[in-house]
Design a protein around this motif. Structure first.
Motif, short mmCIF file in Angstrom:
data_model
loop_
_atom_site.label_atom_id
_atom_site.label_comp_id
_atom_site.label_asym_id
_atom_site.label_seq_id
_atom_site.Cartn_x
_atom_site.Cartn_y
_atom_site.Cartn_z
N GLN A 328 0.84 -1.20 0.00
CA GLN A 328 0.00 0.00 0.00
C GLN A 328 0.88 1.26 0.00
O GLN A 328 1.85 1.33 0.74
N PRO A 329 0.53 2.26 -0.82
CA PRO A 329 1.40 3.43 -0.96
C PRO A 329 1.13 4.55 0.05
O PRO A 329 1.96 5.44 0.20
N LEU A 330 -0.03 4.53 0.72
CA LEU A 330 -0.40 5.62 1.63
C LEU A 330 -0.83 5.05 2.97
O LEU A 330 -1.37 3.94 3.06
N ALA A 331 -0.63 5.83 4.03
CA ALA A 331 -1.00 5.39 5.37
C ALA A 331 -2.50 5.14 5.47
O ALA A 331 -2.94 4.20 6.13
N PHE A 361 6.84 -2.73 13.48
CA PHE A 361 7.84 -2.01 14.27
C PHE A 361 9.18 -2.04 13.54
O PHE A 361 10.22 -2.33 14.11
N TYR A 362 9.18 -1.75 12.27
CA TYR A 362 10.42 -1.70 11.49
C TYR A 362 10.21 -0.70 10.36
O TYR A 362 9.08 -0.30 10.05
N HIS A 363 11.31 -0.26 9.75
CA HIS A 363 11.25 0.86 8.81
C HIS A 363 12.15 0.58 7.61
O HIS A 363 13.28 1.06 7.53
N GLU A 364 11.64 -0.16 6.68
CA GLU A 364 12.35 -0.47 5.45
C GLU A 364 11.57 0.09 4.26
O GLU A 364 10.35 0.25 4.33
N ASN A 365 12.30 0.36 3.19
CA ASN A 365 11.67 0.76 1.94
C ASN A 365 12.14 -0.19 0.85
O ASN A 365 13.29 -0.17 0.44
N ARG A 366 11.25 -1.04 0.43
CA ARG A 366 11.53 -2.05 -0.58
C ARG A 366 10.21 -2.42 -1.22
O ARG A 366 9.15 -1.91 -0.84
N PHE A 367 10.27 -3.30 -2.20
CA PHE A 367 9.04 -3.71 -2.85
C PHE A 367 8.09 -4.36 -1.84
O PHE A 367 8.47 -5.25 -1.10
N GLY A 368 6.87 -3.87 -1.80
CA GLY A 368 5.87 -4.41 -0.89
C GLY A 368 5.76 -3.67 0.42
O GLY A 368 4.77 -3.84 1.15
N HIS A 369 6.76 -2.84 0.76
CA HIS A 369 6.71 -2.14 2.06
C HIS A 369 7.25 -0.72 1.92
O HIS A 369 8.40 -0.53 1.51
N ARG A 370 6.41 0.24 2.26
CA ARG A 370 6.82 1.65 2.33
C ARG A 370 6.71 2.10 3.77
O ARG A 370 5.61 2.08 4.36
N ALA A 371 7.83 2.51 4.33
CA ALA A 371 7.85 2.87 5.75
C ALA A 371 6.91 4.04 6.06
O ALA A 371 6.32 4.09 7.14
N ARG A 372 6.76 4.98 5.12
CA ARG A 372 5.90 6.13 5.37
C ARG A 372 4.42 5.77 5.29
O ARG A 372 3.58 6.52 5.77
N ALA A 373 4.12 4.64 4.68
CA ALA A 373 2.72 4.21 4.57
C ALA A 373 2.36 3.23 5.69
O ALA A 373 1.33 3.37 6.36
N GLU A 374 3.22 2.24 5.90
CA GLU A 374 2.93 1.20 6.90
C GLU A 374 3.47 1.65 8.25
O GLU A 374 4.59 1.29 8.66
N THR A 375 2.68 2.42 8.93
CA THR A 375 3.07 2.99 10.22
C THR A 375 2.27 2.34 11.35
O THR A 375 1.19 1.79 11.14
N VAL A 376 2.80 2.45 12.55
CA VAL A 376 2.10 1.91 13.71
C VAL A 376 0.79 2.65 13.96
O VAL A 376 -0.24 2.01 14.22
N PRO A 377 0.74 3.99 13.92
CA PRO A 377 -0.56 4.66 14.12
C PRO A 377 -1.63 4.21 13.13
O PRO A 377 -2.78 3.99 13.52
N ALA A 414 3.35 5.15 19.84
CA ALA A 414 2.10 4.95 19.10
C ALA A 414 1.33 3.75 19.62
O ALA A 414 0.10 3.77 19.72
N TYR A 415 2.05 2.69 19.98
CA TYR A 415 1.40 1.50 20.55
C TYR A 415 0.79 1.83 21.90
O TYR A 415 -0.38 1.48 22.18
N GLU A 416 1.56 2.48 22.73
CA GLU A 416 1.08 2.77 24.09
C GLU A 416 -0.09 3.74 24.08
O GLU A 416 -1.07 3.55 24.82
N GLU A 417 -0.01 4.79 23.28
CA GLU A 417 -1.09 5.79 23.27
C GLU A 417 -2.31 5.33 22.48
O GLU A 417 -3.44 5.63 22.87
N GLY A 418 -2.09 4.63 21.38
CA GLY A 418 -3.20 4.25 20.53
C GLY A 418 -3.89 2.97 20.92
O GLY A 418 -5.09 2.78 20.62
N TRP A 419 -3.17 2.06 21.60
CA TRP A 419 -3.74 0.75 21.89
C TRP A 419 -3.65 0.36 23.37
O TRP A 419 -4.64 -0.04 23.98
N ALA A 420 -2.47 0.47 23.96
CA ALA A 420 -2.27 -0.03 25.33
C ALA A 420 -2.71 0.97 26.40
O ALA A 420 -2.91 0.58 27.55
#
Length: 421
Positions: A328-331, A361-377, A414-420
């Motif tokens: 996915q290209p966008l959050a 909980f990782y930040h890579e930019n490669r095919f299938g994963h965009r760090a700016r799109a796949e965020t914890v929030p 983001a985990y603590e504030e949004g979920w825990a």
């Protein structure tokens, strides 16, 4: 004097008349010659009628500055230039390509629009941690690279959060299913230290390997000896003090019956030892039979059918969806995708099984994963939206954080504030 003028005038008039008669005679004598010269020339109307024919005869003749005479000596006659033939096949090809693009892009655009709409709205109140969350830990925790100080710091981080299970990387398995004890030589020390710092936390061995489903090399689940070896490796890690076995075998194709046979064998073993059996699961088809389409076009059927996901979920104590690497290209689209995956998984996971949704909980930019799109929030919001719409009151539900060694402070916050929180 007047008479002289009259006489002279009369003589002049006679001479003038004679001259005019002479000129008239000359003209009459000349007219037959002019008629003779023009006897063979077409009349003006005939010339006008003939002109189109002449134009047609010379339409294809090459021009040379408008003055070349093809019949002149020393001048070679050049053939008419061939007309460029029309090419209707080109137009047909263009039309076919455009139609194919529309057929391919329209479903994608429709699906992406649906994901964006799926990300809208507000999560229901109470859709937060059930204190059944999990965390994947790297191999450094069992190979001697981590110390007591690291355990204390980890305990400080996890205390008061919703994390109950730790998946500690203790493999990988060999391609024949065996597992050398040297792969987890510090396991007993780690399990004891964690129990002292975090009473109630369950420590499981994270075991995985590459399957030979898309290449010649890897684990072959179709072999009974391989499945028996995996069961033997599981027995030994339970002997080492682990409270469960967490399996991540990839790439695992939808419908793999040998995997289900392996889980049936392992379930008998883990239940006899009062231990947990958990798995990392592929994502579910976002569109019906999408894994079949993707497998036919790429050779890698990334997704599972919803039915197969349910079959796996009924055989284990925990199932953690790897809801990342989604292309996915966008959050907002990623969050909508996670919401969809959460709903699909909830629909087929029995109430007796813990369902966990993975957080990146990782930040890579490669095919299938965009760090700016796949965020914890975005993932947390998507999980809460899916839970709200499908089964807001479910208790055996949580999130799984992948992975400890790549996490940032922003991820934890983001985990603590949004979920825990």
């Amino acid at each position: 004097m007047d008479e002289h003028r009259d006489g002279q005038g009369g003589e002049d008039r006679r001479q003038q008349a004679i001259g005019e008669d002479s000129r008239s005679g000359a003209r009459r004598a000349a007219e037959p010659q002019a008629d003779a010269r023009h006897a063979d020339e077409p009349q003006a109307g005939a010339r006008r009628a003939a002109e189109p024919l002449a134009d047609a005869r010379h339409a294809d003749e090459p021009q040379a500055g408008g003055t070349e005479d093809p019949g002149a000596p020393g001048t070679a006659h050049r053939p008419a230039a061939p007309r460029r033939p029309s090419r209707p096949w080109r137009r047909r090809v263009v039309r076919c390509v455009c139609a194919a693009l529309v057929l391919l892009l329209l479903p994608v655009l429709t699906a992406e629009t649906a994901l964006r709409l799926n990300y809208s709205g507000d999560p229901a109140a109470g859709t937060r941690t059930r204190h059944r969350d999990a965390l994947w830990l790297g191999h450094a925790w069992v190979d001697g690279r981590k110390s007591g100080k690291d355990v204390t710091a980890l305990a400080r981080r996890l205390r008061g959060s919703g994390i109950r299970d730790l998946y500690v990387h203790s493999g990988p398995l060999e391609h024949d299913g065996t597992l050398p004890p040297s792969a987890y030589r510090k396991a007993r020390w780690l399990i004891g230290a964690l129990h002292r710092e975090l009473p109630g936390v369950r420590v499981q061995a994270w075991l995985g390997d590459k399957l030979a489903s898309e290449s010649p090399d890897g684990l072959r689940l179709e072999r009974p000896a391989t499945r028996a070896a995996i069961a033997g490796s599981t027995r030994r890690i339970l002997d080492a003090g682990f409270e469960g076995a967490h399996f991540d075998l990839e790439p695992l194709h939808s419908g793999d019956r040998d995997y289900l046979r392996l889980l049936d064998d392992l379930r008998v073993l883990t239940r006899s030892r009062h231990a947990l059996l958990s798995v990392a699961a592929h994502q579910i088809d976002p569109l019906p039979a999408f894994h079949s389409f993707w497998g036919a076009t790429t050779g890698h059927p990334k997704w599972w059918s919803q039915s197969y996901f349910g079959q796996v979920a009924r055989r284990v104590d925990q199932i953690a969806v790897m809801s990342y690497d989604t292309m996915q290209p966008l959050a907002s689209l990623y969050g909508g995708y996670v919401a969809q995956q959460t709903s699909l998984a909830l629909e087929v996971t029995p109430d007796t099984t813990d369902l966990l949704m993975g957080l990146p909980f990782y930040h890579e930019n490669r095919f299938g994963h965009r760090a700016r799109a796949e965020t914890v929030p975005a993932a947390v919001r998507g999980v809460r939206l899916g839970l709200s719409r499908t089964d807001a009151g479910r208790t055996r539900f949580g999130v799984a954080l992948y992975v400890d060694f790549a996490a940032t402070e922003a991820d934890w916050r983001a985990y603590e504030e949004g979920w825990a929180g």
